[in-house]
Design an enzyme around this catalytic site. Sequence first.
Site, PDB file in Angstrom:
ATOM      1  N   SER A   1      46.850  34.408  36.424  1.00 30.65           N
ATOM      2  CA  SER A   1      47.155  35.244  35.296  1.00 30.65           C
ATOM      3  C   SER A   1      45.663  36.003  35.135  1.00 30.65           C
ATOM      4  CB  SER A   1      46.997  33.815  34.039  1.00 30.65           C
ATOM      5  OG  SER A   1      47.786  33.441  33.852  1.00 30.65           O
ATOM      6  N   VAL A   2      45.111  36.433  35.948  1.00 31.71           N
ATOM      7  CA  VAL A   2      43.704  37.327  35.783  1.00 31.71           C
ATOM      8  C   VAL A   2      44.896  38.844  34.940  1.00 31.71           C
ATOM      9  CG1 VAL A   2      42.667  38.518  36.962  1.00 31.71           C
ATOM     10  CG2 VAL A   2      42.339  36.485  37.489  1.00 31.71           C
TER      11      VAL A   2
END
Lengths: 435, 435
Positions: B150-151
């Site tokens: 999810s970066v």
Amino acid sequence: MKVTMAAVTALALSSACLAQTAPALPDPAGTDPKALGWMQGFPPAADKVVTFGNGSFYSFPRTRWSFSHMREMLPTVNVWRGSGTPSVLPVAPKDLDKLSFTDDKGAKASWAEMLTRTYTDSIIVLHKGKVIYEKYTGSAEPQLPHSAFSVTKSFIGTLAAMLATEGSLDPSAPVTKYIPELKDSAYGDATVRQVMDMTIGVQYSENYADPKAEIFDYARSGGMLPLPPGYAGPKNFYEFLVKLKKEGNHGEGFAYKTVNAEVLTWIIKRATGKSAAALMSEKIWQKLGAENDAYFSVDAIGSESGGGGLSLPLRDMARFGEMMRLGGKFNGQQIVPTSVVDDIRKGGDPAKFAKAGYPDVLGYGAGYAYRNMWWVSNNKNGVFDARGIHGQRVYIDPKAELVIAKFSSHPIAGNMANIPLTDAAFGALADYLSK
Amino acid sequence: MKVTMAAVTALALSSACLAQTAPALPDPAGTDPKALGWMQGFPPAADKVVTFGNGSFYSFPRTRWSFSHMREMLPTVNVWRGSGTPSVLPVAPKDLDKLSFTDDKGAKASWAEMLTRTYTDSIIVLHKGKVIYEKYTGSAEPQLPHSAFSVTKSFIGTLAAMLATEGSLDPSAPVTKYIPELKDSAYGDATVRQVMDMTIGVQYSENYADPKAEIFDYARSGGMLPLPPGYAGPKNFYEFLVKLKKEGNHGEGFAYKTVNAEVLTWIIKRATGKSAAALMSEKIWQKLGAENDAYFSVDAIGSESGGGGLSLPLRDMARFGEMMRLGGKFNGQQIVPTSVVDDIRKGGDPAKFAKAGYPDVLGYGAGYAYRNMWWVSNNKNGVFDARGIHGQRVYIDPKAELVIAKFSSHPIAGNMANIPLTDAAFGALADYLSK
């Protein structure tokens, strides 16, 4: 998945390998991937999607898009360029488009017409080390690796010859020294050298026009074609290779079969304990000062296709060719030993090559041979080349100090379809530059 | 394909998202991917293969290998670094391994212990723009992009905010201005801003511990998990997104749901006519002077996963963090407008964030917020960060002039499992460096 077999069959039937008469070809102008709108929009229109699952990625004219986007449909492994500055390719442009030559049918044609008629996606020409011509059409872009198909083999053959020179691979050894698992296969009594020069007697058809040809079983095993429902065949390259049966004798005649390149890839990995991607990065790609990474497609267990899985950036493929032209020296260092380049240029045994029985129209002269997975003409200019089945080329003319790297997406998977026309133009260019 | 569902279920059951009590964890020392021998040899032993088809690539401890090799199992699209020289990251090493801190359970721990206990694959620490610490373990290598999970969202959120500043995206506009196809979905009455800040009421569970959670339907639609036999669900992200139903109201509370990032990715593509990979390359990656290319995983029709599909080289992820720390300026140019960075640092509405109801142990103080897909602490140091579910982080502490990029392959997919311990160490490091 329902259309899998249909797609594969359609692919095969739309192709013709070594056919004596070429089928009617689609007008290249009507196959521009941008004009056709492949993969444009978010999402693309349903009839403009190019995807792996139904095999459409390998059906012409979608190939005019997909050959520049293979990694977007297949798992791949990176061939790292390293962290250095790219090597310099000086530029000295020449307008070649109007260069006139006599084509393989005896008609007048221009360089630009040749590019169109061979469904060229990109091409770069180096003369005396300078870029005199560079062109990208359709989906091709300088930084986008293009599927190189069997140009891959020449990288693997060069790596194998390099390892032999270093002493980490013995060409005279039996294949089973490195791959005991091949004991009961066609390769059980073959030598590494026979694999390197493709003088292997193995039951394996490369005929793209035959839907039952083993080339398609091979491609399925390597994850390069979708699997039909209920598929129970080999699920990686190794499982496929160990089942190959002998047909004829080894060492007698040249027979171009992609599986030999896969076996050689397996051998160099076993001999070094390194992947083909790592070997190519360390020994060639980083040293060339490549501008961009390359990549191999891989099977379900991460094994590179050394038979046809490379995708390469055009300029870096040209650097590779230029390095070979210069006897292995490029970017300030000896990358491939001169002895390896000399051995390739000398070629294999023309008598063995002749046994392949290629039609005269391909223009293979008396000295033609195949060595370390390179095509060696032994013609007046000493041309040798790497080639892919849809018109991919690394063409090296030492006498004319000429290197040409070319990517195409020709609808016909066969040398007949593009080599005679292309070589007529390349030969004329060599003459023009040598005036 | 037979083990598909079993594998997915095992994955889900072996994980715990936001669980109040953490399950017993495997000893990190026993999960070293090299010691375990994943994917070593040609071929690897059958029980050492990590592959997509049976879901093993997403089962711990194989993830300790696969997170550094995603492209070898999934189709991907390149995020090109450009052709320039990489930007300089000066080095001034400090030995941090013995740095002592009080962990989230009140016990003494060292920096090195924290790295092990959070299953760290690689980490780099920049202080005042200099690399003071850099470490790679297991399968991690500097040039190998690691799955960022999810970066990814923070890249997409930053791009969206940049487009808004340029005037090519209107945050106050309804989503349907850009994606009419979402008219009858949960997003039919949402604004772009609500998507950017994840205050969307949508029926979608991110609970990795529930095998029936929509996160797995989402992953299957995007080609990130194998499809079970007879699968008849959505076959790309777009097909999945248009079917999402509303649950609750928009704009009221923060609810972390990956689908919002996918919708935002769709929006920025429609707003610009460019792919997310092209946008990221042009607007961020090339300008940063990245050392290596990055890549997105793509679905069956080539669409990037903007929710979690990025794989990034560690150093280049750190360059991104450093650029954000410096107000968007890096490598001699303004890459992200200062106003965008300021807007992120200011954060969203803490009252809306509080409605997410995170447990106290996560340490989210009163000012905590979520803005443009960044986590914003509003703590005494002004820390803001990008995070992935298995411990991936871009941690920016402006006051301490500290940037940390970290890749992990934590067995638990959940912030609870790694954020409290990691943040205790990061906070202690900030204090140490600020002395």
